[in-house]
Design a protein around this motif. Structure first.
Motif, PDB file in Angstrom:
ATOM      1  N   GLN A 170      -3.153   4.671   5.341  1.00  0.00           N
ATOM      2  CA  GLN A 170      -3.051   4.040   6.656  1.00  0.00           C
ATOM      3  C   GLN A 170      -4.280   3.190   6.945  1.00  0.00           C
ATOM      4  O   GLN A 170      -4.164   2.039   7.399  1.00  0.00           O
ATOM      5  CB  GLN A 170      -2.880   5.105   7.736  1.00  0.00           C
ATOM      6  CG  GLN A 170      -2.843   4.546   9.128  1.00  0.00           C
ATOM      7  CD  GLN A 170      -2.652   5.600  10.199  1.00  0.00           C
ATOM      8  OE1 GLN A 170      -2.300   5.301  11.326  1.00  0.00           O
ATOM      9  NE2 GLN A 170      -2.873   6.855   9.860  1.00  0.00           N
ATOM     10  N   ALA A 171      -5.456   3.735   6.683  1.00  0.00           N
ATOM     11  CA  ALA A 171      -6.689   2.976   6.926  1.00  0.00           C
ATOM     12  C   ALA A 171      -6.733   1.720   6.072  1.00  0.00           C
ATOM     13  O   ALA A 171      -7.171   0.652   6.532  1.00  0.00           O
ATOM     14  CB  ALA A 171      -7.902   3.865   6.642  1.00  0.00           C
ATOM     15  N   THR A 172      -6.268   1.818   4.825  1.00  0.00           N
ATOM     16  CA  THR A 172      -6.269   0.654   3.935  1.00  0.00           C
ATOM     17  C   THR A 172      -5.279  -0.392   4.407  1.00  0.00           C
ATOM     18  O   THR A 172      -5.579  -1.599   4.401  1.00  0.00           O
ATOM     19  CB  THR A 172      -5.941   1.090   2.500  1.00  0.00           C
ATOM     20  OG1 THR A 172      -6.949   2.013   2.057  1.00  0.00           O
ATOM     21  CG2 THR A 172      -5.881  -0.094   1.558  1.00  0.00           C
ATOM     22  N   ALA A 173      -4.090   0.032   4.825  1.00  0.00           N
ATOM     23  CA  ALA A 173      -3.108  -0.920   5.338  1.00  0.00           C
ATOM     24  C   ALA A 173      -3.664  -1.689   6.527  1.00  0.00           C
ATOM     25  O   ALA A 173      -3.522  -2.919   6.617  1.00  0.00           O
ATOM     26  CB  ALA A 173      -1.826  -0.182   5.726  1.00  0.00           C
ATOM     27  N   ARG A 174      -4.315  -0.988   7.412  1.00  0.00           N
ATOM     28  CA  ARG A 174      -4.862  -1.660   8.599  1.00  0.00           C
ATOM     29  C   ARG A 174      -6.041  -2.566   8.240  1.00  0.00           C
ATOM     30  O   ARG A 174      -6.186  -3.662   8.799  1.00  0.00           O
ATOM     31  CB  ARG A 174      -5.261  -0.612   9.634  1.00  0.00           C
ATOM     32  CG  ARG A 174      -4.068   0.198  10.123  1.00  0.00           C
ATOM     33  CD  ARG A 174      -4.405   1.201  11.197  1.00  0.00           C
ATOM     34  NE  ARG A 174      -4.707   0.553  12.469  1.00  0.00           N
ATOM     35  CZ  ARG A 174      -4.668   1.175  13.641  1.00  0.00           C
ATOM     36  NH1 ARG A 174      -4.348   2.454  13.697  1.00  0.00           N
ATOM     37  NH2 ARG A 174      -4.953   0.534  14.745  1.00  0.00           N
ATOM     38  N   VAL A 228       0.857  -1.186   0.000  1.00  0.00           N
ATOM     39  CA  VAL A 228       0.000   0.000   0.000  1.00  0.00           C
ATOM     40  C   VAL A 228       0.893   1.235   0.000  1.00  0.00           C
ATOM     41  O   VAL A 228       1.715   1.418   0.902  1.00  0.00           O
ATOM     42  CB  VAL A 228      -0.933   0.041   1.224  1.00  0.00           C
ATOM     43  CG1 VAL A 228      -1.864   1.257   1.146  1.00  0.00           C
ATOM     44  CG2 VAL A 228      -1.743  -1.247   1.331  1.00  0.00           C
ATOM     45  N   THR A 229       0.752   2.091  -1.005  1.00  0.00           N
ATOM     46  CA  THR A 229       1.552   3.308  -1.064  1.00  0.00           C
ATOM     47  C   THR A 229       0.837   4.453  -0.351  1.00  0.00           C
ATOM     48  O   THR A 229      -0.384   4.431  -0.173  1.00  0.00           O
ATOM     49  CB  THR A 229       1.855   3.718  -2.517  1.00  0.00           C
ATOM     50  OG1 THR A 229       0.654   4.185  -3.147  1.00  0.00           O
ATOM     51  CG2 THR A 229       2.429   2.552  -3.305  1.00  0.00           C
ATOM     52  N   GLY A 230       1.618   5.430   0.070  1.00  0.00           N
ATOM     53  CA  GLY A 230       1.040   6.542   0.817  1.00  0.00           C
ATOM     54  C   GLY A 230       0.374   6.064   2.088  1.00  0.00           C
ATOM     55  O   GLY A 230      -0.631   6.620   2.527  1.00  0.00           O
ATOM     56  N   ALA A 231       0.956   5.030   2.713  1.00  0.00           N
ATOM     57  CA  ALA A 231       0.290   4.343   3.819  1.00  0.00           C
ATOM     58  C   ALA A 231       0.654   4.900   5.183  1.00  0.00           C
ATOM     59  O   ALA A 231       0.235   4.351   6.200  1.00  0.00           O
ATOM     60  CB  ALA A 231       0.605   2.843   3.770  1.00  0.00           C
ATOM     61  N   GLY A 232       1.391   5.982   5.225  1.00  0.00           N
ATOM     62  CA  GLY A 232       1.758   6.556   6.503  1.00  0.00           C
ATOM     63  C   GLY A 232       0.650   7.340   7.169  1.00  0.00           C
ATOM     64  O   GLY A 232       0.739   7.648   8.360  1.00  0.00           O
ATOM     65  N   ARG A 233      -0.399   7.666   6.423  1.00  0.00           N
ATOM     66  CA  ARG A 233      -1.481   8.468   6.981  1.00  0.00           C
ATOM     67  C   ARG A 233      -2.728   8.320   6.114  1.00  0.00           C
ATOM     68  O   ARG A 233      -2.701   7.701   5.057  1.00  0.00           O
ATOM     69  CB  ARG A 233      -1.072   9.937   7.045  1.00  0.00           C
ATOM     70  CG  ARG A 233      -0.761  10.541   5.683  1.00  0.00           C
ATOM     71  CD  ARG A 233      -0.277  11.968   5.796  1.00  0.00           C
ATOM     72  NE  ARG A 233      -0.130  12.590   4.478  1.00  0.00           N
ATOM     73  CZ  ARG A 233       0.201  13.857   4.303  1.00  0.00           C
ATOM     74  NH1 ARG A 233       0.428  14.630   5.348  1.00  0.00           N
ATOM     75  NH2 ARG A 233       0.292  14.349   3.075  1.00  0.00           N
TER      76      ARG A 233
END
Length: 252
Positions: free
Chosen positions: A18-22, A9-14
């Motif tokens: 972030q919601a998608t990664a979780r 997932v790119t741009g996953a720091g926020r």
């Protein structure tokens, strides 16, 4: 212990990333949390691990082709060591930039930066990772409801999102014979830190946009993340080259 494959997932720091990664970690994917720095990615990794998931951080600036090549090599080395039995089954191109200005305020740099992040970056990352993705892999690109309706001062951003939708349809045809499907999620107004967090923090803006939305409010990050998770599920295994708007019915 996760039993599914790997999701990048790119741009996953926020925000939505972030919601998608979780959300994907909750569905037992081993998640690669890609952000512009390891410092930005690590808190998301820590949160996933604290919730009994598995995750790795990855430094990736999608606007920089050299960073994409370096990240691919780092990614392959990292997963070979940490998860040698798993494949890259999901790629979510979420990283994006929004530079908004009326016609007279648009600069050439605005155009170049927007398309470098929102179009060229996803294209080059797909090109870099597809050789390492098995048949049945899924790619989701993030677009915007602004590719359908118009709003002042959004011309460059909206054009970049229309471009990523066209790119996705073309690649769906090209990657179909490999058994890889690719779709687009188009969020509507969502309460994240995007564009300075206006839709999250500005009550007047939230109210105004809510009045233009069939369901009466702006969206929440988890609602977009769950749509991404649905798109990569086996329930939608016969869907490719499609655009799903997740906007609560904004400006119908």
């Amino acid at each position: 212990m996760s039993t599914s494959g790997i999701a990048v997932v790119t741009g996953a720091g926020r925000g939505l990333g972030q919601a998608t990664a979780r959300a994907l970690a909750e569905r037992e994917y081993r998640v690669v949390v890609a952000a512009r720095s390891l410092e930005a990615a690590q808190p998301v990794v820590d949160a996933i691990v604290a919730n009994a998931g598995e995750a790795l951080p990855l430094a990736l600036d999608v606007a920089d082709p050299a960073s994409i090549d370096a990240a691919r090599d780092e990614l392959l080395a990292g997963i070979s060591e940490a998860w040698p039995d798993a494949k890259i089954e999901v790629l979510v191109n979420n990283a994006g930039i929004g530079l908004f200005a009326p016609l007279e305020g648009i600069t050439a740099d605005d155009v170049d930066r927007t398309f470098a992040v929102n179009v060229r970056g996803p294209l080059l990352l797909i090109q870099a990772l597809v050789p390492h993705m098995p048949p049945g892999a899924r790619i989701v690109n993030l677009s915007s409801s602004l590719s359908r309706h118009v709003s002042p001062a959004t011309a460059v951003y909206a054009a970049s999102k229309a471009a990523i939708e066209a790119l996705s349809r073309s690649l769906a045809s090209e990657l179909g014979p490999r058994g890889i499907r690719i779709n687009t999620i188009a969020p509507g107004p969502t309460a994240t830190d995007f564009n300075g967090g206006a839709m999250r923090d500005n009550a007047e803006m939230r109210h105004g946009l809510g009045q233009q939305t069939a369901l009466g409010r702006v969206g929440e990050p988890d609602e977009i993340a769950h749509a991404v998770a649905a798109f990569v599920s086996s329930d939608l295994r016969w869907v490719t080259g499609e655009r799903l708007e997740v906007s609560g019915g904004v400006l119908l």
